[in-house]
Every structure is written in C-alpha cells, then in structure tokens.
Design a protein around this motif. Structure first.
Motif, PDB file in Angstrom:
ATOM      1  N   MET A  21       0.806  -1.217   0.000  1.00  0.00           N
ATOM      2  CA  MET A  21       0.000   0.000   0.000  1.00  0.00           C
ATOM      3  C   MET A  21       0.844   1.274   0.000  1.00  0.00           C
ATOM      4  SD  MET A  21      -2.968  -1.232  -0.280  1.00  0.00           S
ATOM      5  CE  MET A  21      -3.932   0.250  -0.133  1.00  0.00           C
ATOM      6  N   LYS A  22       2.168   1.129   0.101  1.00  0.00           N
ATOM      7  CA  LYS A  22       3.050   2.297   0.118  1.00  0.00           C
ATOM      8  C   LYS A  22       2.950   3.022  -1.220  1.00  0.00           C
ATOM      9  CE  LYS A  22       6.889   1.850   2.194  1.00  0.00           C
ATOM     10  NZ  LYS A  22       8.238   1.433   2.574  1.00  0.00           N
ATOM     11  N   GLY A  23       2.719   4.325  -1.164  1.00  0.00           N
ATOM     12  CA  GLY A  23       2.650   5.137  -2.369  1.00  0.00           C
ATOM     13  C   GLY A  23       1.312   5.120  -3.076  1.00  0.00           C
ATOM     14  N   ILE A  24       0.336   4.401  -2.540  1.00  0.00           N
ATOM     15  CA  ILE A  24      -0.987   4.349  -3.159  1.00  0.00           C
ATOM     16  C   ILE A  24      -1.890   5.348  -2.451  1.00  0.00           C
ATOM     17  CG2 ILE A  24      -3.020   2.919  -3.566  1.00  0.00           C
ATOM     18  CD1 ILE A  24      -1.133   0.592  -3.994  1.00  0.00           C
ATOM     19  N   LYS A  25      -2.514   6.192  -3.244  1.00  0.00           N
ATOM     20  CA  LYS A  25      -3.398   7.227  -2.709  1.00  0.00           C
ATOM     21  C   LYS A  25      -4.776   6.625  -2.436  1.00  0.00           C
ATOM     22  CE  LYS A  25      -5.067  11.825  -3.805  1.00  0.00           C
ATOM     23  NZ  LYS A  25      -5.103  12.892  -4.798  1.00  0.00           N
ATOM     24  N   PRO A  26      -5.344   6.861  -1.258  1.00  0.00           N
ATOM     25  CA  PRO A  26      -6.679   6.327  -0.960  1.00  0.00           C
ATOM     26  C   PRO A  26      -7.747   6.938  -1.854  1.00  0.00           C
ATOM     27  CG  PRO A  26      -5.634   7.166   1.037  1.00  0.00           C
ATOM     28  CD  PRO A  26      -4.780   7.576  -0.119  1.00  0.00           C
ATOM     29  N   GLU A  27      -8.643   6.091  -2.323  1.00  0.00           N
ATOM     30  CA  GLU A  27      -9.774   6.564  -3.112  1.00  0.00           C
ATOM     31  C   GLU A  27     -10.823   7.153  -2.171  1.00  0.00           C
ATOM     32  OE1 GLU A  27     -11.110   3.065  -5.096  1.00  0.00           O
ATOM     33  OE2 GLU A  27      -9.381   3.009  -6.418  1.00  0.00           O
ATOM     34  N   PRO A  28     -11.581   8.132  -2.637  1.00  0.00           N
ATOM     35  CA  PRO A  28     -12.665   8.641  -1.785  1.00  0.00           C
ATOM     36  C   PRO A  28     -13.742   7.587  -1.654  1.00  0.00           C
ATOM     37  CG  PRO A  28     -12.727   9.665  -3.949  1.00  0.00           C
ATOM     38  CD  PRO A  28     -11.492   8.823  -3.912  1.00  0.00           C
ATOM     39  N   GLY A  29     -14.307   7.478  -0.480  1.00  0.00           N
ATOM     40  CA  GLY A  29     -15.365   6.503  -0.261  1.00  0.00           C
ATOM     41  C   GLY A  29     -16.003   6.696   1.092  1.00  0.00           C
ATOM     42  N   THR A  30     -17.171   6.144   1.236  1.00  0.00           N
ATOM     43  CA  THR A  30     -17.888   6.293   2.499  1.00  0.00           C
ATOM     44  C   THR A  30     -18.211   4.942   3.125  1.00  0.00           C
ATOM     45  OG1 THR A  30     -19.989   6.348   1.329  1.00  0.00           O
ATOM     46  CG2 THR A  30     -18.936   8.468   1.787  1.00  0.00           C
ATOM     47  N   GLY A  31     -17.714   3.872   2.560  1.00  0.00           N
ATOM     48  CA  GLY A  31     -18.026   2.536   3.075  1.00  0.00           C
ATOM     49  C   GLY A  31     -17.042   2.098   4.141  1.00  0.00           C
ATOM     50  N   GLU A  32     -16.855   0.787   4.225  1.00  0.00           N
ATOM     51  CA  GLU A  32     -15.919   0.227   5.186  1.00  0.00           C
ATOM     52  C   GLU A  32     -14.505   0.643   4.817  1.00  0.00           C
ATOM     53  OE1 GLU A  32     -18.102  -1.859   3.568  1.00  0.00           O
ATOM     54  OE2 GLU A  32     -19.319  -2.797   5.103  1.00  0.00           O
ATOM     55  N   THR A  33     -13.688   0.917   5.835  1.00  0.00           N
ATOM     56  CA  THR A  33     -12.323   1.362   5.591  1.00  0.00           C
ATOM     57  C   THR A  33     -11.345   0.577   6.453  1.00  0.00           C
ATOM     58  OG1 THR A  33     -12.481   3.102   7.271  1.00  0.00           O
ATOM     59  CG2 THR A  33     -13.013   3.722   4.999  1.00  0.00           C
ATOM     60  N   VAL A  34     -10.093   0.561   5.994  1.00  0.00           N
ATOM     61  CA  VAL A  34      -8.980  -0.020   6.731  1.00  0.00           C
ATOM     62  C   VAL A  34      -7.975   1.096   6.949  1.00  0.00           C
ATOM     63  CG1 VAL A  34      -7.144  -1.745   6.721  1.00  0.00           C
ATOM     64  CG2 VAL A  34      -9.311  -2.249   5.615  1.00  0.00           C
ATOM     65  N   HIS A  40      -6.873   6.248   5.554  1.00  0.00           N
ATOM     66  CA  HIS A  40      -8.076   5.414   5.550  1.00  0.00           C
ATOM     67  C   HIS A  40      -8.333   4.959   4.111  1.00  0.00           C
ATOM     68  CE1 HIS A  40      -9.607   6.468   9.651  1.00  0.00           C
ATOM     69  NE2 HIS A  40      -8.712   7.426   9.462  1.00  0.00           N
ATOM     70  N   TYR A  41      -8.165   3.659   3.871  1.00  0.00           N
ATOM     71  CA  TYR A  41      -8.370   3.094   2.540  1.00  0.00           C
ATOM     72  C   TYR A  41      -9.699   2.348   2.485  1.00  0.00           C
ATOM     73  CZ  TYR A  41      -3.379   3.804   1.607  1.00  0.00           C
ATOM     74  OH  TYR A  41      -2.136   4.346   1.423  1.00  0.00           O
ATOM     75  N   PRO A  42     -10.437   2.464   1.384  1.00  0.00           N
ATOM     76  CA  PRO A  42     -11.622   1.618   1.218  1.00  0.00           C
ATOM     77  C   PRO A  42     -11.206   0.145   1.173  1.00  0.00           C
ATOM     78  CG  PRO A  42     -11.627   3.403  -0.382  1.00  0.00           C
ATOM     79  CD  PRO A  42     -10.278   3.414   0.280  1.00  0.00           C
ATOM     80  N   VAL A  43     -12.006  -0.707   1.777  1.00  0.00           N
ATOM     81  CA  VAL A  43     -11.680  -2.127   1.890  1.00  0.00           C
ATOM     82  C   VAL A  43     -11.467  -2.762   0.519  1.00  0.00           C
ATOM     83  CG1 VAL A  43     -12.583  -4.350   2.644  1.00  0.00           C
ATOM     84  CG2 VAL A  43     -12.851  -2.363   4.086  1.00  0.00           C
ATOM     85  N   LYS A  44     -12.316  -2.444  -0.426  1.00  0.00           N
ATOM     86  CA  LYS A  44     -12.200  -3.045  -1.746  1.00  0.00           C
ATOM     87  C   LYS A  44     -10.900  -2.620  -2.445  1.00  0.00           C
ATOM     88  CE  LYS A  44     -16.088  -5.358  -2.606  1.00  0.00           C
ATOM     89  NZ  LYS A  44     -16.211  -6.592  -3.351  1.00  0.00           N
TER      90      LYS A  44
END
Length: 102
Positions: A21-34, A40-44
């Motif tokens: 996950m290093k260097g990956i930008k989190p997508e916007p989302g309102t669901g479950e997150t890790v 905060h990353y979307p689970v999917k």
C-alpha cells in the motif's frame, strides 16, 4: 498468516500489506475502511491491491476479516435505523421535551 480471499489462499503479513500500500493514494469513499499507516483506505481498494484480483471477485467481509487478523484497524458502516416521521403534534411535543406517542 494464511488468508483465504475469493477462494484463493494468500500468505499475508502486516509488513507485506504495508509495502503493497506504500505510495498508493486512498480513493474517496464512504463505506468500510482499513486504516493503514495514517490513511483510511476503502476495503475493496486494499483487497484489489494485495490480491491483484478484480473487486467483484471478493467481498468486503473477507478483506475486513483478514486485515483485522493482521492487526489493522477496520471501520465498518454504522448500523442506522430509519428515522421516524413525526406528525406536527409529535414534533412540537418533542421540541418542548415531552414527546407524545400517538
């Protein structure tokens, strides 16, 4: 740790997930997150990156279970109940602090 996601076994460790996950930008989302690091990353999104599979191939629950077992903090959607519709008498009573049940 061995995890099964979308009927395929994966050997995952906390450090391998952090590296993936290093260097990956989190997508916007309102669901479950890790929460990985301070993001905060979307689970999917996490599932897609660590398994290299299409998001339709696995459920969010499978990824949440694996990430929880690895020690990551996971946030699920809150259970919400539908709002009760009040008529004008009930609304006025509730505003005064004495709700009236009809």
């Amino acid at each position: 740790m061995r995890c099964v996601i979308a009927r395929f076994p994966f050997e995952l460790t906390k450090s391998s997930v952090l590296d993936s996950m290093k260097g990956i930008k989190p997508e916007p989302g309102t669901g479950e997150t890790v929460i990985i690091g301070r993001r905060h990353y979307p689970v999917k999104q996490v599932g897609q990156v660590i398994t290299r599979q299409d998001r339709r191939d696995f459920s969010a629950g499978e990824v949440l279970r694996a990430m929880t077992q690895l020690g990551f903090t996971c946030r699920t959607l809150p259970k919400t109940t539908p709002a009760r519709i009040l008529n004008s008498l009930q609304h006025a009573s509730a505003m005064l602090g004495t709700p009236v049940s009809v």
